[in-house]
Design an enzyme around this catalytic site. Structure first.
Site: not given
Ligand code: NDP
Length: 335
Positions: A27, A49, A54, A177, A205, A207, A209, A216, A294
């Site tokens: 991205q 992590d 990935y 996890q 992971w 957290p 959603a 937003k 965050n």
């Molecule tokens: P989140 O639920 O934290 O979503 C993150 C996304 O939310 C960002 O990339 C961004 O996306 C948006 N965001 C984050 N902070 C803000 C904010 N302050 N205001 C507005 N939008 C925000 O977690 P992820 O789904 O990214 O997962 C987090 C981590 O968990 C991964 O990087 C990975 O390390 C792990 N993971 C593990 C899995 C497993 O199977 N073990 C599966 C999935 C994740 P945008 O700006 O593009 O909208």
């Protein structure tokens, strides 16, 4: 930053972990990825992590580059093995001894480090005897390539069996996890009680959603350009959270966040961190400002009446079925 012990171990990790799924190597440009890592470090995040899968290994390379030059002792670097990588050959997948042994070396090379602090089974492999997998992990720990072992999205029974074998083989299985958020509470009934008994922590992971709990995404409106949900490919896994009734309920969290003096993302992250079995919230970010927002969730205490008000507002849109862990797990390897 607040630091917490990971499971029944002496390892401390930051209560907010920076994760790079969907962002690094895909991205966001490398420059933005580096700026996000820099923001994380500046705000006290020490735990990072990633996973070999990935961006088909590119995310590890970008993270390794972004962390180059940092004092290794100040960092906790986590990665994972299971999903197919590279050309996706028949042995480029799963938790066989062959794939684990080959994968750890690839991950260390890309991350530019001699060891990872935590090496995680990204899913349970139904096709490899668990004894073989755990023996391979034991050997990797003895070789010093990983200090501790964790798993991801294992059921309570799988965690118990894995933990028993790790004890027999003389190493520590210290983390689980799973997905966990105000909207996805499926681990509370079975996984968390089993882990409390076994001395295993959750590193959770999505957290936020996947951004939905930031508030937003508005009901009845198209996602803002540049956000995860606006991208056809990345937004695929978000459909359940983007339903009208979920988005409407999430908007009702806004006055609760305001009253608590928190932003919506901070409220969502502080919420998962109220669970004492959660060692860290794994947060992704597409911009450094998101990291800055965050990190302020670390160390926040939410009062019981606020927690009750959150339950009231979200009501029926919360998923709690403990069967979802097994239901969503791959029944066979994908290649
Ligand atoms: P989140 O639920 O934290 O979503 C993150 C996304 O939310 C960002 O990339 C961004 O996306 C948006 N965001 C984050 N902070 C803000 C904010 N302050 N205001 C507005 N939008 C925000 O977690 P992820 O789904 O990214 O997962 C987090 C981590 O968990 C991964 O990087 C990975 O390390 C792990 N993971 C593990 C899995 C497993 O199977 N073990 C599966 C999935 C994740 P945008 O700006 O593009 O909208």
């Amino acid at each position: 930053m607040e630091f917490r012990y990971l499971g029944n171990s002496g390892l401390k990790i930051s209560a907010i972990t920076y994760g790079n799924w969907l962002t690094h190597g895909s991205q966001v440009e490398n420059e933005v990825a580096h700026a996000c890592v820099r923001a994380a470090l500046e705000h006290g995040i020490s735990t990072f992590d990633t996973a070999d899968v990935y961006a088909n290994t590119k995310a590890e390379t970008v993270l390794g580059e972004a962390l180059r030059g940092e004092r290794r002792e100040d960092l906790e670097i986590f990665t994972k093995v299971y999903w197919p990588t590279g050309p996706k050959g028949k042995n480029d997948t799963g938790l066989s001894r062959k794939h684990i042994m080959e994968s750890i070396d690839g991950s260390l090379r890309r991350l530019q480090t001699d060891y990872v602090d935590l090496y995680q089974a990204h899913r349970y492999d139904t096709e490899t005897p668990l004894e073989e997998t755990m023996q391979a992990f034991a050997d990797i720990v003895r070789q010093g390539k990983a200090l501790y072992i964790g798993v991801s999205e294992w059921t309570a029974d799988q965690l118990r069996e894995g933990h028993r074998l790790s004890r027999e083989l003389g190493f520590q299985l210290i983390s689980s996890q799973p997905q966990y958020s105000m909207l996805w509470r499926v681990i509370e009934a079975e996984v968390v009680p089993a882990c409390e008994e076994l001395g295993i922590s959750q590193i959770v992971w999505s957290p936020l959603a996947q951004g939905v709990l930031s508030g937003k995404y508005l009901p009845g409106q198209a996602p803002e350009p540049g956000s995860r949900a606006a991208d056809e490919q990345m937004g695929k896994g978000m459909a359940g959270f983007l339903r009208e009734e979920v988005l409407t309920a999430v908007q009702q969290l806004r006055p609760l966040a305001d009253q608590a003096g928190l932003t919506m993302p901070q409220l969502a992250l502080a919420w998962v961190l109220q669970n004492p079995n959660v060692a860290s919230a794994l947060v992704g970010a597409s911009r450094p400002e998101q990291v800055q927002d965050n990190v302020k969730a670390a160390g926040v205490r939410l009062e019981p009446d606020l927690l009750a008000a959150i339950d009231d507002v979200l009501g029926e849109v919360v998923e709690r079925d403990p069967g979802k862990t097994a239901e969503r797990a791959p029944q066979t390897r994908v290649v």
